[in-house]
Design an enzyme around this catalytic site. Structure first.
Site, short mmCIF file in Angstrom:
data_model
loop_
_atom_site.label_atom_id
_atom_site.label_comp_id
_atom_site.label_asym_id
_atom_site.label_seq_id
_atom_site.Cartn_x
_atom_site.Cartn_y
_atom_site.Cartn_z
N ARG A 75 -25.22 -63.95 -3.11
CA ARG A 75 -25.31 -65.39 -2.90
C ARG A 75 -25.56 -66.08 -4.24
NH1 ARG A 75 -29.59 -66.53 -0.94
NH2 ARG A 75 -30.48 -64.49 -0.57
N TYR A 214 -18.01 -63.50 -1.16
CA TYR A 214 -19.19 -62.71 -0.78
C TYR A 214 -19.78 -63.19 0.56
CZ TYR A 214 -23.88 -60.99 -0.43
OH TYR A 214 -25.02 -60.41 0.06
N LYS A 223 -25.68 -67.35 7.02
CA LYS A 223 -26.77 -68.12 6.42
C LYS A 223 -26.46 -69.63 6.44
CE LYS A 223 -28.78 -64.21 4.83
NZ LYS A 223 -30.01 -63.60 5.30
N HIS A 243 -35.21 -66.99 9.48
CA HIS A 243 -34.67 -65.81 8.80
C HIS A 243 -35.44 -64.58 9.28
CE1 HIS A 243 -33.58 -64.04 4.56
NE2 HIS A 243 -32.71 -63.67 5.48
N SER A 265 -34.42 -61.91 1.60
CA SER A 265 -33.27 -61.01 1.52
C SER A 265 -33.61 -59.77 0.71
CB SER A 265 -32.09 -61.73 0.87
OG SER A 265 -31.64 -62.74 1.75
N CYS A 267 -35.67 -57.37 1.56
CA CYS A 267 -37.09 -57.02 1.65
C CYS A 267 -37.43 -56.31 2.95
CB CYS A 267 -37.95 -58.25 1.45
SG CYS A 267 -37.84 -58.92 -0.22
N ASP A 290 -31.49 -60.27 11.22
CA ASP A 290 -31.46 -61.23 10.12
C ASP A 290 -31.85 -62.65 10.51
OD1 ASP A 290 -30.92 -61.62 7.32
OD2 ASP A 290 -29.09 -62.69 7.87
N ARG A 383 -23.01 -53.72 0.55
CA ARG A 383 -23.30 -54.01 1.97
C ARG A 383 -22.42 -53.22 2.92
NH1 ARG A 383 -27.56 -57.98 3.02
NH2 ARG A 383 -28.09 -58.69 0.94
#
Ligand code: GDP
Ligand code: PGA
Ligand code: MN
Length: 603
Positions: A75, A214, A223, A243, A265, A267, A290, A383
């Site tokens: 991002r 991305y 998001k 989130h 993100s 974590c 998420d 990812r």
């Protein structure tokens, strides 16, 4: 170009005329209305293989390896904008530009941007289609990668088109990679523009994304819609778009609790969402990894829905010992792997998947790689994109239109010092205070420096569609809307505290079940806690550490509330609160901070 409307599978006139306008502006060779079918997936993935974007994996059914442009891997927070009409509404934590100015600038980028390419029109629904008020979107994109990824990540295609009628409210999502192809010009595997704009128009419920392919920048249901735009919808309509992962826990006595957890993100959300509990007799099932949309049910409890249909998970660190359920999910195929390494026999590999790497790989930059190469074979933000329905631990409730009632909310970040392994808040208000001060070291999930501590309130810093001070007030207001006893209990966790030797003070992953178990016993009134200045922490012996092979002195250090560290922390919180602005920071949060300072001074 064929007329885009001829094939339109919808009678939503505003969508049809918007698609016509965008086609006029962006000048694609062709317009394709996506039906979300398996045949469409096969056609687009084959096309992606033919043009070199995808490599079909021989070792995973219906799965693909993909390497992005090395400059388009995360991002881009400094290129992400909240274009509310007034700058004050975006607040001090967002980049802002006037919506008219932004559209003027971006229109010139979009002009002709799809030349030589196909424009795809994707109808999608965030959350179950049979929800009381389903939340729809339509994304226009010139990327086949985005089109197939949206098939995994959202409920999309014909069933959604069939539901849209004139006047159905939906979020308009416009996306281009910004790489027109002129006659005779050869394409590249990952087209994108150097200039990027990820722009949100919260009052118009509109998203314009330009220049990146991305996930977080380009899969606009994720998001951009489900957090930035939805946070504003939620504020206006009295709910929360957060989130957060959603997890179902069943105790050995068959008591069921649903919990949610917000971490920045990279974590640990996806890992906790697929927890493999090490505590005997416990079962954990996955509902979301998420994003959670939380609304009050008729019984006054908060119910959570996962708006997504897939996982877009961080690959490195995922292995059979850390996250066996993620490994089993991708083993079933139907997945896209971006910026991981590829093995010589047509499989994928990344750091942390196995203890020893294969002797030879193709790395994420398409180069030969051996264990002596001296660089990671997979990008740290590589990812996997895979359907949630394939997860062996998925709870049947993941599709429940009304969601699941939440007993506890965990907030956490990645902090080497200061923040104890777990703290229980004293009240909803105190929990909102703790969450408003949440901080974390930056990770590879966003472009920029990694490892810098920053405030990340509710893990929403990069995802808020409006002023952070108004957002705190909204959280406080939610707490007054029901009986205090019906609200989820709020906890603050940190799996990432380190000792003097720089090693983690807690083993994490499946062992995190021990922390969740303590929290649930706190809710049921059967676990011990010590009052500390920052909140309630487990007494020595209150955590169930049965069978845990880990240095117990480290666990004591992980739980420690260090006054010196906390006094320093309150100064950082002062600076953070000063940034929010006096007239926007709710008074009760300033009072909570004052009370914390007094309690620390009393020691
Ligand atoms: P998300 O982006 O919040 O969903 O984070 P992930 O669950 O994908 O995890 C990000 C990274 O943190 C991965 O490399 C994980 O292996 C690592 N991680 C996740 N949970 C833990 C944990 O409990 N302890 C430690 N030390 N690392 C973790
Ligand atoms: P996550 O999300 O890192 O929170 O899983 C994806 C992203 O931020 O790009
Ligand atoms: Mn994740």
């Amino acid at each position: 170009m064929s007329t885009p409307t001829a094939a339109a599978p919808t009678s939503h006139p505003a969508v049809v005329s918007w698609v016509e306008d965008v086609a006029d502006l962006t000048a694609p060779d062709e317009v394709v209305w996506c039906d979300g079918s398996a045949a469409e997936w096969d056609r687009l993935t084959t096309q992606l293989v033919d043009k070199g974007t995808f490599v079909r994996l021989e070792r995973k059914p219906n799965s693909f390896w993909c390497a992005s442009d090395p400059d388009d891997v995360a991002r881009v927070e400094d290129r992400t904008f909240i274009c509310s009409r007034f700058q004050a509404d975006a607040g001090p934590t967002n980049n802002w530009m006037d919506p008219v100015d932004m559209k003027t600038v971006m229109t010139e980028h979009f002009r002709g941007a799809m030349a030589g390419r196909t424009m795809y029109v994707i109808a999608f629904c965030m959350g179950p289609l049979d929800a009381a008020e389903p939340k729809f979107g339509v994304q226009i994109t010139d990327s086949e990668y985005v089109a197939v990824s949206m098939q995994i990540m959202t409920r999309s295609g014909t069933p959604v088109w069939d539901t849209l009628i004139a006047g159905t409210e939906l979020v308009r999502c416009l996306h281009s990679v910004g790489a027109p192809l002129y006659p005779g010009q050869a394409d590249v595997p990952w087209p994108c523009d150097h200039t990027k704009y990820i722009s949100h128009f919260p009052e118009e419920r509109t998203i314009w994304s330009y220049g990146s392919g991305y996930g977080g920048n380009a899969l606009l249901g994720k998001k951009c819609y489900s957090l930035r735009i939805a946070s504003k919808m939620a504020k206006d309509e009295g709910w929360l778009a957060e989130h957060m992962l959603i997890l179902k826990l069943t105790s050995p006595e068959q008591r069921v609790h649903y919990v949610a957890a917000a971490f920045p993100s990279a974590c640990g959300k996806t890992n906790l969402a697929m927890l493999d509990p090490t505590l005997d007799g416990w079962t954990a099932e996955t509902i979301g990894d998420d994003i959670a949309w939380l609304r009050f049910g008729d019984d006054g409890r908060l119910y959570a829905v996962n708006p997504e249909a897939g996982f877009f998970g961080v690959a490195p660190g995922t292995g059979v010992h850390t996250n066996p359920h993620a490994m089993a999910t991708i083993e079933r195929g139907n997945s896209i792997f971006t910026n991981v390494a590829r093995t010589d026999d047509g499989d994928i590999w990344w750091e942390g998947m196995t203890d020893t790497p294969p002797p030879h790989l193709t790395d994420w930059k398409r180069r030969d790689w051996t264990p002596t190469s001296g660089e990671p074979a997979a990008h740290p933000n590589s990812r996997y994109c895979t359907p949630i329905a394939q997860c062996p631990t998925v709870a049947p409730e993941w599709n429940e239109p009304g969601g699941v009632p939440i007993s506890a909310i965990f907030f956490g970040g990645r902090r080497a010092t200061t923040i104890p392994l777990v703290t229980e808040s004293r009240s909803w208000q105190h929990g909102v205070f703790l969450a408003s001060t949440l901080s974390s070291e930056t990770t590879a999930a966003a472009a920029g420096q990694v490892g810098v501590v920053r405030r990340d309130p509710m893990a929403m810093l990069p995802f808020l569609g409006y002023h952070v001070g108004d957002y705190f007030q909204h959280w406080l207001d939610i707490g007054t809307r029901t009986n205090a006893g019906l609200l989820p209990k709020i906890f603050y966790v940190n799996w990432f505290r380190r000792g003097d030797d720089d090693e983690f003070l807690w083993p994490g992953f499946g062992e995190n079940s021990r922390i969740l178990e303590w929290a649930l016993r706190r809710i049921e009134g059967t676990a011990e806690a010590d009052e500390t200045p920052i909140g309630l922490v487990p007494t020595p012996g209150a955590l169930d550490l049965t069978g845990l092979k880990f240095d117990h002195t480290k666990i004591a250090a992980a739980l420690k509330v260090d006054t010196t560290e906390w006094v320093a922390e309150t100064r950082l919180i002062d600076e953070w609160y000063a940034r929010i602005g006096g007239n926007k920071l709710p008074d009760v949060l300033r009072e909570e901070l004052g009370a914390l300072k007094l309690r620390l001074a009393d020691l």
